[in-house]
Scaffold this motif. Structure first.
Motif, PDB file in Angstrom:
ATOM      1  N   ALA A 128     -30.278  14.113  93.732  1.00 56.48           N
ATOM      2  CA  ALA A 128     -29.773  13.891  92.382  1.00 56.48           C
ATOM      3  C   ALA A 128     -28.275  14.115  92.396  1.00 56.48           C
ATOM      4  N   GLY A 273     -35.144  15.767  86.785  1.00 59.24           N
ATOM      5  CA  GLY A 273     -34.698  14.727  85.869  1.00 59.24           C
ATOM      6  C   GLY A 273     -35.842  13.851  85.390  1.00 59.24           C
ATOM      7  N   PRO A 276     -36.779  10.648  88.682  1.00 59.30           N
ATOM      8  CA  PRO A 276     -36.109  10.945  89.956  1.00 59.30           C
ATOM      9  C   PRO A 276     -36.210   9.824  90.979  1.00 59.30           C
ATOM     10  N   ASP A 278     -36.359   6.487  90.416  1.00 58.11           N
ATOM     11  CA  ASP A 278     -35.402   5.436  90.081  1.00 58.11           C
ATOM     12  C   ASP A 278     -33.971   5.885  90.346  1.00 58.11           C
ATOM     13  N   THR A 279     -33.695   7.168  90.110  1.00 57.39           N
ATOM     14  CA  THR A 279     -32.359   7.690  90.394  1.00 57.39           C
ATOM     15  C   THR A 279     -32.038   7.570  91.878  1.00 57.39           C
ATOM     16  N   LEU A 283     -29.150   5.232  93.769  1.00 60.93           N
ATOM     17  CA  LEU A 283     -28.010   5.890  94.393  1.00 60.93           C
ATOM     18  C   LEU A 283     -27.980   5.784  95.908  1.00 60.93           C
TER      19      LEU A 283
END
Length: 323
Positions: A128, A273, A276, A278-279, A283
């Protein structure tokens, strides 16, 4: 084939490591309250498959040294231990496998020394971006509303003494609570000021389907011997980690990443979050595989050993042969 044991002087601590097999190095990093032994089934599988599987006791755990200063438990300091381990085995790179704070450590290792990382296999604790404020700020807000172990761990000496009073009971309760057999976030129903052991559910008698009495006894023996302070100091150093990574605020790991998680893992549900996966997909430029393990919780490598070992060996095959 059983693991061999030895010690490595990292320049910061005398680090105990367990090793099994020969071949490309694979280094396993545990969390809390764990020791190297939470990986013993993966060491056996990787060693038998032709890899040099290495599981250290990280700073403050098991038979590795436990410095007194909380500053000695930052990820920056422990990254130094991992790089010293690579130098000790004369390896330019290794595949690193991590769970819990071992996973957080490896995300930072991939930022600080990507040239030493052939790839990451991460269990349950997704990458994250760096938060705008230190973690302790958010924990304090949450702990105003309900019990939160992260806040409870912060005051030096408090949790240390409480957990040491009944170490085997605490370990059985927390391992069960974090497993797929219990909904860990129910612990948040307890009010602020609750002792952790009292917030946790009573665990069923051992053995469990995924943990034998002998395995539990091996894990418990180290904590009965050295206590919990070393592991707790990792949590007390987390705000310092945030300070030390200011220059990585916009950085993301670029090494190959494989991610496997338990369907019922509490970190995925309550600490990572809103979305997580998809984050991470947005990234990480080289996220190669994501696998969900049905029914499993936080100690997914013990709860669903066959599934995790299969995922691990598949990742190792791709990373070390290029296939």
């Amino acid at each position: 084939m059983e693991p061999t044991h030895r010690f490595v002087d990292t320049g910061g601590v005398r680090m105990h490591v367990a090793e099994q097999g020969r071949g490309h190095p694979v280094i396993f990093c545990h969390g809390f309250p764990h020791t190297w032994y939470v990986w013993h089934r993966q060491l056996a599988a990787a060693g038998a498959a032709g890899y040099r599987a290495i599981a250290p006791d990280l700073r403050g755990a098991g038979r590795t040294g436990a410095p007194e200063s909380i500053d000695d438990y930052t990820n920056e300091a422990v990254v130094g231990d991992l790089l010293a381990l690579l130098d000790d085995i004369d390896a330019d790179q290794a595949v690193f496998v991590g769970v819990d704070f071992g996973a957080a450590l490896l995300w930072e290792l991939a930022l600080r020394a990507p040239e030493r990382v052939r790839g990451l296999v991460i269990l349950n604790n997704p990458f994250a971006p760096r938060a705008p404020k230190p973690p302790g700020y958010y924990w304090g807000k949450m702990a105003e509303r309900h019990f939160l172990h992260l806040q409870y761990f912060q005051e030096p000496g408090v949790a240390d003494a409480h957990l040491a009073e009944r170490p085997r009971e605490f370990l059985s309760r927390v391992y069960y609570a974090l497993s797929g057999d219990f909904h860990y976030l129910d612990v948040w129903k307890n009010p602020p000021g609750t002792r952790y052991i009292d917030a946790l559910p009573v665990a069923p008698d051992l053995p469990w389907p995924w943990l034998s009495q002998d395995e539990f006894d091996t894990l418990a023996a180290d904590f009965e011997s050295v206590g919990f302070t070393g592991g707790l100091n990792w949590y007390r150093a987390i705000d310092r980690n945030w300070e030390l990574t200011a220059h990585y605020a916009e950085a993301v790991p670029t090494v190959p990443v494989y991610f496997v998680y338990g369907e019922n893992d509490p970190d995925m549900e309550g600490f990572s979050g809103r979305d997580p996966l998809d984050t991470m997909r947005a990234l990480l430029p080289d996220l190669r595989a994501v696998q969900r393990v049905p029914g499993a919780g936080h100690l997914v490598q013990l709860e669903a050993t066959e599934a995790v070992n299969g995922f691990l060996l598949g990742a190792l095959g791709e990373l070390t042969t290029g296939k």
